[in-house]
Design an enzyme around this catalytic site. Sequence first.
Site, mmCIF file in Angstrom:
data_model
loop_
_atom_site.group_PDB
_atom_site.id
_atom_site.type_symbol
_atom_site.label_atom_id
_atom_site.label_comp_id
_atom_site.label_asym_id
_atom_site.label_seq_id
_atom_site.Cartn_x
_atom_site.Cartn_y
_atom_site.Cartn_z
ATOM 1 N N GLU A 48 3.383 -5.444 16.994
ATOM 2 C CA GLU A 48 3.063 -4.300 16.124
ATOM 3 C C GLU A 48 1.724 -3.728 16.551
ATOM 4 O O GLU A 48 1.142 -4.159 17.543
ATOM 5 C CB GLU A 48 3.004 -4.769 14.660
ATOM 6 C CG GLU A 48 1.979 -5.883 14.423
ATOM 7 C CD GLU A 48 2.138 -6.621 13.096
ATOM 8 O OE1 GLU A 48 3.091 -6.339 12.345
ATOM 9 O OE2 GLU A 48 1.301 -7.495 12.822
ATOM 10 N N THR B 86 0.860 -1.171 0.000
ATOM 11 C CA THR B 86 0.000 0.000 0.000
ATOM 12 C C THR B 86 0.903 1.229 0.000
ATOM 13 O O THR B 86 1.702 1.419 0.922
ATOM 14 C CB THR B 86 -0.908 -0.009 1.239
ATOM 15 O OG1 THR B 86 -1.544 -1.291 1.321
ATOM 16 C CG2 THR B 86 -1.974 1.056 1.129
ATOM 17 N N LYS C 1 4.339 -9.106 3.610
ATOM 18 C CA LYS C 1 2.985 -8.552 3.539
ATOM 19 C C LYS C 1 2.171 -9.430 2.578
ATOM 20 O O LYS C 1 1.809 -9.008 1.478
ATOM 21 C CB LYS C 1 3.041 -7.090 3.079
ATOM 22 C CG LYS C 1 1.773 -6.340 3.411
ATOM 23 C CD LYS C 1 1.994 -4.857 3.578
ATOM 24 C CE LYS C 1 0.661 -4.190 3.882
ATOM 25 N NZ LYS C 1 0.800 -2.897 4.513
#
Lengths: 274, 274
Positions: B177, B32, B144
Site C-alpha cells: 500500500e 476516518t 484498521k
Amino acid sequence: MMAYPVWVDGKENGCLDPADRGLAYGDGLFETLRVEAGRVVFLDLHLARLQAGARALDIPLDSHLLLQELLRFLTNCPATCIAKIIVTRGSGGRGYLYSADLSPSIILSAHPLSAYPESFQAEGIDAVLCTSRLALQPRLAGHKHLNRLEQVLLRQELAGTSADEGLVCDMQGRVVEGVFNNVFMVRLGELLTPRIEAAGIRGVFREAVIQESAAAGAPVREDELYPDDFLAADEVFFCNSVNGVWPVKSLAGRHWAPGTVTRYWQDYWRKQLG
Amino acid sequence: MMAYPVWVDGKENGCLDPADRGLAYGDGLFETLRVEAGRVVFLDLHLARLQAGARALDIPLDSHLLLQELLRFLTNCPATCIAKIIVTRGSGGRGYLYSADLSPSIILSAHPLSAYPESFQAEGIDAVLCTSRLALQPRLAGHKHLNRLEQVLLRQELAGTSADEGLVCDMQGRVVEGVFNNVFMVRLGELLTPRIEAAGIRGVFREAVIQESAAAGAPVREDELYPDDFLAADEVFFCNSVNGVWPVKSLAGRHWAPGTVTRYWQDYWRKQLG
C-alpha cells in the site's frame, strides 16, 4: 483515602485528551513496576528500557522529570503495589505525521499485586505452545511500546487452555518469549534465552539475569531456539520483573521438577524484593 | 460555537478513562470518514469494515447504536469535514486479558479537510519507495486497528523526502500500500492492486473500486506485486476515501502523465462526493 491512584500529567484523576496519539496509534511506551516497601524493584533497568524505547520512537522524554514525578506519585501509593507508567508522544493532529514540538503525556497508575497461586513459584506452572505467532518487525522489537494487539490475542488464546503460560513463537517458528513473561532454558548447565531481535519484548528481569550472569563470568547465551529445544531442556522457566520466576513443570507432555538453576534465580529475585 | 466537536461515549468534551485498553494496548479500531454536505461518503463500507474488525478482535460493537450516535454527532459538525470514529474494547484491568463484559468506548471527533494542493489530483504526485517495511501478521491484516506504529515510522520516513506518498513493501519485498493510501496500477488495460492478506489496511476506496469493477464485469486483479511491477505499469495511482485519487507522476526515476483509467476513478470519486 485514594488506595490506587491514577495521575495524568501530574494531575490526580486527570483526563486523557481523546486526541492523544497513544490512543490514536499506540504511539508510546509503557513500564510495569513492582513496588515493594516503597521501593521500585529494578528501577534503573526500567528507566533505561523506557529511555531506549523513547529514543527508538523519537519521543523527547525527559527521564529526570519522569523519575521525579514517579517518586512523587509513589508517595501516594500503597507501599507494596504495581505501578504502571505510560508515556505517549502526546496530543495532536489527525494524521500519522507528528511534529517535533509535541509534549509527551505521562500516565501513572497503581494497582494491587496480581494474585497468582503460591504454587506457581513453589512447584511451577503448566505451559502450552501457543499457535498465534509474533510478526517480525526489527524496528520495534525489544521495546515495550503500546502496540500490543498480538499479546491481547495471545492472552485470549491462553485463556482458552488450562495452562498458566504459553511459549510464543515468531512467524518463522522460533521461540521468542511467553505471553506475559520472558523465557529461559537450561541445557547441560548453560542458561539460554531467545534472542530478541525481530520480535518480542526485552524484559527487565531477563536483562537483569543477562547482566548478573555476565558479571559472574557465566554469560547467558542468547540464541535461536525452537520449541524442540525447550522440550529437550533440563530446566525451563518464565520470568518477569513483577511476578518473579515461575518454573515450568509441564509443556506439551514433557514434565520437570524445578531445577537448581531455576531455584538460583528465584533466590536472586527474592533478594531484589529486599 | 463548537466548530469541530469531540465526543467520548456520547459526551461532548468527554474524558477518556486513562485505563482504556485503546490506550494501554491499541486494543481497538478506527475509521476516518469524508463528510460532504452532511453526508458520509462510503458510509456502508466504513461501517462494514469497522464491524469486520470488531469481529476479528472480538469486540462486541453494536453497529446500530454506533450509527445512531454518529448521525447525532454529525448534526453538530460542519457540513463538510472529516469525522473520525475510534472504537476501543473499553476500560478495565491491567493485563492483556480482557473480560467479555467490557463495554466498548466510542470516541467521535471532527476535523477540517486536509489541505493538499489541487495539483495532487490534477497533475499527480511524486512517490518514493519506502525503506521501512510492514511486518506480516495475517491475524490483524486488513483491519484498521489502533496498532499503527509502523505507519508512524513510515510517515516520518516520508517526511524526510521530497515525495508526497510512498510505496510500502512488506518484509518479503511485496508492495502492500501507500503510507496513508492504497495503491493501484494499470497494466495493458487491466487494473491491479496488492493483495491485503498478511499486512496492510483494506481501504474503503480500494474496496469500492473492487466492488464497482466486479459489478462492471472487469474485476480488479488482487495480486502479488513488486516495486518493479509498478515501475513497469502504464498508470499508478494512490487513493483513499477521504482524499480521493492521486495519480503518480513520478516514482524512482520513472515518469507518467495521468492515464485514462486513473481519470475514470477520479470521476467516480467526484460522483461519490455528490
